[in-house]
Scaffold this motif. Structure first.
Motif, PDB file in Angstrom:
ATOM      1  N   TYR A  90       8.910   9.218  70.919  1.00 43.89           N
ATOM      2  CA  TYR A  90       9.722   9.988  69.980  1.00 43.89           C
ATOM      3  C   TYR A  90       9.311   9.627  68.548  1.00 43.89           C
ATOM      4  O   TYR A  90       9.210   8.450  68.200  1.00 43.89           O
ATOM      5  CB  TYR A  90      11.197   9.679  70.203  1.00 43.89           C
ATOM      6  CG  TYR A  90      12.129  10.361  69.218  1.00 43.89           C
ATOM      7  CD1 TYR A  90      12.400  11.724  69.324  1.00 43.89           C
ATOM      8  CD2 TYR A  90      12.714   9.650  68.189  1.00 43.89           C
ATOM      9  CE1 TYR A  90      13.246  12.355  68.431  1.00 43.89           C
ATOM     10  CE2 TYR A  90      13.569  10.270  67.290  1.00 43.89           C
ATOM     11  CZ  TYR A  90      13.827  11.618  67.411  1.00 43.89           C
ATOM     12  OH  TYR A  90      14.664  12.240  66.516  1.00 43.89           O
ATOM     13  N   ASN A  91       9.065  10.650  67.714  1.00 45.01           N
ATOM     14  CA  ASN A  91       8.657  10.443  66.313  1.00 45.01           C
ATOM     15  C   ASN A  91       7.499   9.445  66.216  1.00 45.01           C
ATOM     16  O   ASN A  91       7.558   8.446  65.502  1.00 45.01           O
ATOM     17  CB  ASN A  91       9.832   9.934  65.467  1.00 45.01           C
ATOM     18  CG  ASN A  91      10.758  11.064  65.062  1.00 45.01           C
ATOM     19  OD1 ASN A  91      10.473  12.234  65.277  1.00 45.01           O
ATOM     20  ND2 ASN A  91      11.884  10.704  64.461  1.00 45.01           N
ATOM     21  N   GLU A  92       6.439   9.756  66.943  1.00 48.32           N
ATOM     22  CA  GLU A  92       5.304   8.836  67.018  1.00 48.32           C
ATOM     23  C   GLU A  92       4.721   8.529  65.642  1.00 48.32           C
ATOM     24  O   GLU A  92       4.153   7.455  65.419  1.00 48.32           O
ATOM     25  CB  GLU A  92       4.230   9.452  67.926  1.00 48.32           C
ATOM     26  CG  GLU A  92       3.075   8.523  68.239  1.00 48.32           C
ATOM     27  CD  GLU A  92       2.139   9.111  69.275  1.00 48.32           C
ATOM     28  OE1 GLU A  92       1.209   8.402  69.690  1.00 48.32           O
ATOM     29  OE2 GLU A  92       2.351  10.285  69.667  1.00 48.32           O
ATOM     30  N   HIS A  93       4.877   9.445  64.678  1.00 50.50           N
ATOM     31  CA  HIS A  93       4.281   9.274  63.355  1.00 50.50           C
ATOM     32  C   HIS A  93       5.056   8.312  62.459  1.00 50.50           C
ATOM     33  O   HIS A  93       4.565   7.936  61.386  1.00 50.50           O
ATOM     34  CB  HIS A  93       4.204  10.643  62.660  1.00 50.50           C
ATOM     35  CG  HIS A  93       5.543  11.255  62.414  1.00 50.50           C
ATOM     36  ND1 HIS A  93       6.298  11.818  63.435  1.00 50.50           N
ATOM     37  CD2 HIS A  93       6.277  11.383  61.278  1.00 50.50           C
ATOM     38  CE1 HIS A  93       7.427  12.277  62.932  1.00 50.50           C
ATOM     39  NE2 HIS A  93       7.448  12.032  61.639  1.00 50.50           N
ATOM     40  N   ILE A  94       6.263   7.894  62.880  1.00 50.21           N
ATOM     41  CA  ILE A  94       7.102   7.047  62.017  1.00 50.21           C
ATOM     42  C   ILE A  94       6.883   5.575  62.342  1.00 50.21           C
ATOM     43  O   ILE A  94       6.925   5.158  63.511  1.00 50.21           O
ATOM     44  CB  ILE A  94       8.595   7.412  62.172  1.00 50.21           C
ATOM     45  CG1 ILE A  94       8.828   8.812  61.602  1.00 50.21           C
ATOM     46  CG2 ILE A  94       9.498   6.396  61.477  1.00 50.21           C
ATOM     47  CD1 ILE A  94      10.261   9.279  61.668  1.00 50.21           C
ATOM     48  N   ASP A  95       6.647   4.770  61.298  1.00 53.27           N
ATOM     49  CA  ASP A  95       6.455   3.331  61.455  1.00 53.27           C
ATOM     50  C   ASP A  95       7.824   2.650  61.526  1.00 53.27           C
ATOM     51  O   ASP A  95       8.633   2.739  60.599  1.00 53.27           O
ATOM     52  CB  ASP A  95       5.667   2.786  60.262  1.00 53.27           C
ATOM     53  CG  ASP A  95       5.463   1.271  60.335  1.00 53.27           C
ATOM     54  OD1 ASP A  95       5.647   0.708  61.427  1.00 53.27           O
ATOM     55  OD2 ASP A  95       5.140   0.667  59.294  1.00 53.27           O
ATOM     56  N   VAL A  96       8.092   1.951  62.644  1.00 51.21           N
ATOM     57  CA  VAL A  96       9.394   1.293  62.828  1.00 51.21           C
ATOM     58  C   VAL A  96       9.264  -0.230  62.838  1.00 51.21           C
ATOM     59  O   VAL A  96      10.205  -0.932  63.190  1.00 51.21           O
ATOM     60  CB  VAL A  96      10.048   1.759  64.149  1.00 51.21           C
ATOM     61  CG1 VAL A  96      10.308   3.259  64.126  1.00 51.21           C
ATOM     62  CG2 VAL A  96       9.187   1.384  65.342  1.00 51.21           C
ATOM     63  N   SER A  97       8.125  -0.727  62.417  1.00 55.75           N
ATOM     64  CA  SER A  97       7.871  -2.168  62.498  1.00 55.75           C
ATOM     65  C   SER A  97       8.812  -2.987  61.619  1.00 55.75           C
ATOM     66  O   SER A  97       9.066  -4.166  61.899  1.00 55.75           O
ATOM     67  CB  SER A  97       6.421  -2.474  62.113  1.00 55.75           C
ATOM     68  OG  SER A  97       6.145  -2.020  60.787  1.00 55.75           O
ATOM     69  N   ALA A  98       9.337  -2.383  60.569  1.00 52.95           N
ATOM     70  CA  ALA A  98      10.211  -3.133  59.660  1.00 52.95           C
ATOM     71  C   ALA A  98      11.669  -3.159  60.105  1.00 52.95           C
ATOM     72  O   ALA A  98      12.506  -3.816  59.486  1.00 52.95           O
ATOM     73  CB  ALA A  98      10.122  -2.537  58.256  1.00 52.95           C
ATOM     74  N   VAL A  99      11.996  -2.455  61.180  1.00 54.34           N
ATOM     75  CA  VAL A  99      13.385  -2.366  61.636  1.00 54.34           C
ATOM     76  C   VAL A  99      13.715  -3.526  62.560  1.00 54.34           C
ATOM     77  O   VAL A  99      13.043  -3.740  63.575  1.00 54.34           O
ATOM     78  CB  VAL A  99      13.642  -1.031  62.368  1.00 54.34           C
ATOM     79  CG1 VAL A  99      15.071  -0.990  62.892  1.00 54.34           C
ATOM     80  CG2 VAL A  99      13.368   0.144  61.446  1.00 54.34           C
ATOM     81  N   ASP A 100      14.737  -4.295  62.208  1.00 52.43           N
ATOM     82  CA  ASP A 100      15.229  -5.381  63.045  1.00 52.43           C
ATOM     83  C   ASP A 100      16.276  -4.790  63.992  1.00 52.43           C
ATOM     84  O   ASP A 100      17.344  -4.354  63.561  1.00 52.43           O
ATOM     85  CB  ASP A 100      15.848  -6.477  62.172  1.00 52.43           C
ATOM     86  CG  ASP A 100      16.274  -7.697  62.986  1.00 52.43           C
ATOM     87  OD1 ASP A 100      16.979  -7.521  63.999  1.00 52.43           O
ATOM     88  OD2 ASP A 100      15.907  -8.820  62.602  1.00 52.43           O
ATOM     89  N   GLU A 101      15.971  -4.782  65.277  1.00 59.28           N
ATOM     90  CA  GLU A 101      16.839  -4.102  66.244  1.00 59.28           C
ATOM     91  C   GLU A 101      18.228  -4.709  66.308  1.00 59.28           C
ATOM     92  O   GLU A 101      19.234  -3.997  66.377  1.00 59.28           O
ATOM     93  CB  GLU A 101      16.188  -4.134  67.634  1.00 59.28           C
ATOM     94  CG  GLU A 101      16.915  -3.273  68.644  1.00 59.28           C
ATOM     95  CD  GLU A 101      16.146  -3.159  69.948  1.00 59.28           C
ATOM     96  OE1 GLU A 101      16.806  -3.101  71.006  1.00 59.28           O
ATOM     97  OE2 GLU A 101      14.900  -3.109  69.915  1.00 59.28           O
ATOM     98  N   ALA A 102      18.321  -6.041  66.290  1.00 64.06           N
ATOM     99  CA  ALA A 102      19.627  -6.694  66.363  1.00 64.06           C
ATOM    100  C   ALA A 102      20.488  -6.344  65.153  1.00 64.06           C
ATOM    101  O   ALA A 102      21.690  -6.063  65.280  1.00 64.06           O
ATOM    102  CB  ALA A 102      19.449  -8.206  66.470  1.00 64.06           C
TER     103      ALA A 102
END
Length: 512
Positions: free
Chosen positions: A24-36
């Motif tokens: 989903y939304n492969e083009h968006i960088d999510v590396s900076a998101v802390d899941e917790a």
């Protein structure tokens, strides 16, 4: 099946490889998101306000039990039968409008739909303080049920669209614990408001309805700006955070998290699913006792020898204990699972409480028994809702299944609101006995649901529910391929199978 197991394992590995290509939304960088941190952010934005709304909802529907202790029935010249009918009619409208409300919630924005409903039921609640006779009270109680119908099933469905299956139980428990808090708060509030007796020429019970209704109107007005919409459009999240939320849900077999168009087959999937009807009975086994308990606890304690205000105040510690136990069960179930065994165990505790209430003739022992009853009923409500939600995939199917389950349980509130007759006081043996029968229904259906889900998971583990996926497992034994195609379907990709079959997909595992 032993000869086909290696091939089945290869099929699973191929499916997993193919699933990984759909992002989903492969083009968006999510590396900076802390899941917790993201989950905590969602918790703080959703749970406190939604819990407050349910507190007000439960307070509004059950405050008539508190008002009764301050001469409601005397001032309106209500017979015992008329009073019980005023309780009953609420549940008919409440149950009838739950399914359409959940469909509208999915089609519309939660911030608009839930807020509008709350505003309207606040007006209906306040209007109860202005009624002059039985007919007017009956009509207002019907309207209260219409407008309140959308909140509880709607919010539970709404929360299931935000959290993974292993996270939803605690959130459902925290949300539902507002019901037990409202029980405690309602007793205190009613005792305080009753002091307004005579102000404005109105008796104390009218002010209970008017002030609580006005509080709901204010909260409903504020909700237009406080309630957030579904994850893919929620404005308090960044694009990266929205993407992480959707990907988390999809990784948890909630394949419809990215969005689903309303089709009649989505609703028919719920109507044709055996689980829907079993869970309706299962939920009734705890919902009917819940409403009987909430509506009549003040009266039960009053008839044990305590006056109106002490009776209301003595309900407070009962609800506090129920709240603590409910949250504890939600926390445990999310981490350990075993929702079915928890249902069975706590319903047995509730049954023990009602057996004592039936046999006891001691006020002290009966008061102890209501603690057992509360601890056996309240945790099962939220645990059952989480269990149902955990085992239904497809956003529209889940919304309808939850609404049908909760709606049927609430419809049985029409029964339980009539079982505590004035002529049976002070021990209410018949009422307690009927509630005990409902608890037995809850135990039986929980056992059946658990056994059937476990058997179905076993069939899927053995490959009996495998679909044929083009280019993945369509080159095996022709007879086997034909048989699996006939029984389980044939699809162009695993993703297509997930979307089409929902929780019937062979890779989906039911929560026990």
């Amino acid at each position: 099946m032993s000869a086909s197991e290696p091939q089945g394992q290869q099929d699973i590995e191929k499916r997993e490889e193919k699933e990984q290509t759909v992002v989903y939304n492969e083009h968006i960088d999510v590396s900076a998101v802390d899941e917790a941190k993201l989950v905590r952010k969602i918790d703080w934005r959703l749970l406190p306000w939604l819990s407050l709304l349910y507190l007000l909802s439960f307070l509004d529907r059950t405050s008539i039990g508190n008002a009764k202790l301050y001469n409601l029935t005397t001032d309106l010249r209500l017979t015992d039968k008329e009073y019980l009918l005023c309780l009953t009619i609420f549940y008919f409208s409440y149950a009838f409008f739950e399914v359409p409300s959940n469909v509208f919630l999915k089609r519309l924005r939660p911030s608009i739909w839930l807020s509008t409903l709350m505003l309207l039921w606040g007006v209906a609640m306040a209007s109860q303080g202005l009624v002059k006779n039985y007919g007017q009270l009956l009509g207002v109680r019907w309207l209260l049920g219409v407008f309140e119908a959308g909140l509880f099933p709607g919010v539970n469905y709404y929360l299931s669209c935000w959290y993974k299956r292993s996270e939803f139980g605690l959130r459902a428990a925290l949300f539902f614990s507002a019901a037990s808090v409202s029980g405690a708060f309602g007793g205190l509030l009613a005792a305080a408001i009753s002091k307004m007796d005579g102000i404005g020429g109105k008796p104390g019970w009218t002010w209970i309805f008017i002030l609580e209704g006005l509080a709901t109107v204010v909260a409903g007005s504020m909700s237009f700006w406080i309630i957030h919409d579904f994850p893919d459009t929620a404005k308090f999240l960044t694009d990266a955070e929205r993407t992480v939320v959707i990907r988390r849900l999809q990784s948890d077999d909630q394949h419809s998290a990215a969005g689903e168009n309303l089709k009649m087959k989505n609703i028919l999937q719920s109507l044709s699913d055996w689980k829907t009807y079993l869970t309706m009975l299962m939920y009734a086994g705890s919902a009917a006792p819940l409403y009987a308990f909430a509506l009549f606890l003040p009266t039960i304690i009053n008839k044990l020898g305590f006056r109106a205000t002490p009776a209301n105040l003595l309900t407070v510690p009962v609800y506090i204990v129920a709240c603590i136990v409910t949250c504890g069960v939600g926390f445990y179930a999310d981490r350990k699972g075993r929702r079915g065994l928890l249902n069975i165990g706590f319903l047995c505790i509730g049954a023990a409480g009602y057996i004592i209430l039936i046999s006891s003739r001691s006020p002290a022992l009966s008061y102890f028994a209501v603690y057992l009853a509360a601890c056996g009923i309240y945790p099962v409500i939220s645990n059952t809702i989480a269990w149902v939600s955990n085992n239904v995939e497809g956003s529209y199917k889940r919304s309808v299944s939850l609404a049908m389950t909760i709606g049927f349980g609430n419809l049985n509130g029409a029964v339980s609101s009539n079982v505590y007759r004035a002529r049976d006081s002070p021990w209410y043996t018949l009422g307690h006995g009927i509630v005990l029968v409902y608890i037995g229904l809850g135990v039986l259906t929980s056992v059946v649901y658990w056994l059937v889900l476990r058997a179905e998971n076993s069939r899927r583990d053995r490959g009996l529910r495998d679909e044929i996926i083009d280019g993945v497992n369509d080159n095996g034994d022709p007879e086997t391929v034909e048989k699996l195609t006939r029984l389980n379907g044939r699809f162009a990709s695993v993703e297509d199978a997930k979307k089409e079959k929902g929780d019937r997909w062979s890779g989906y595992r039911y929560v026990l």
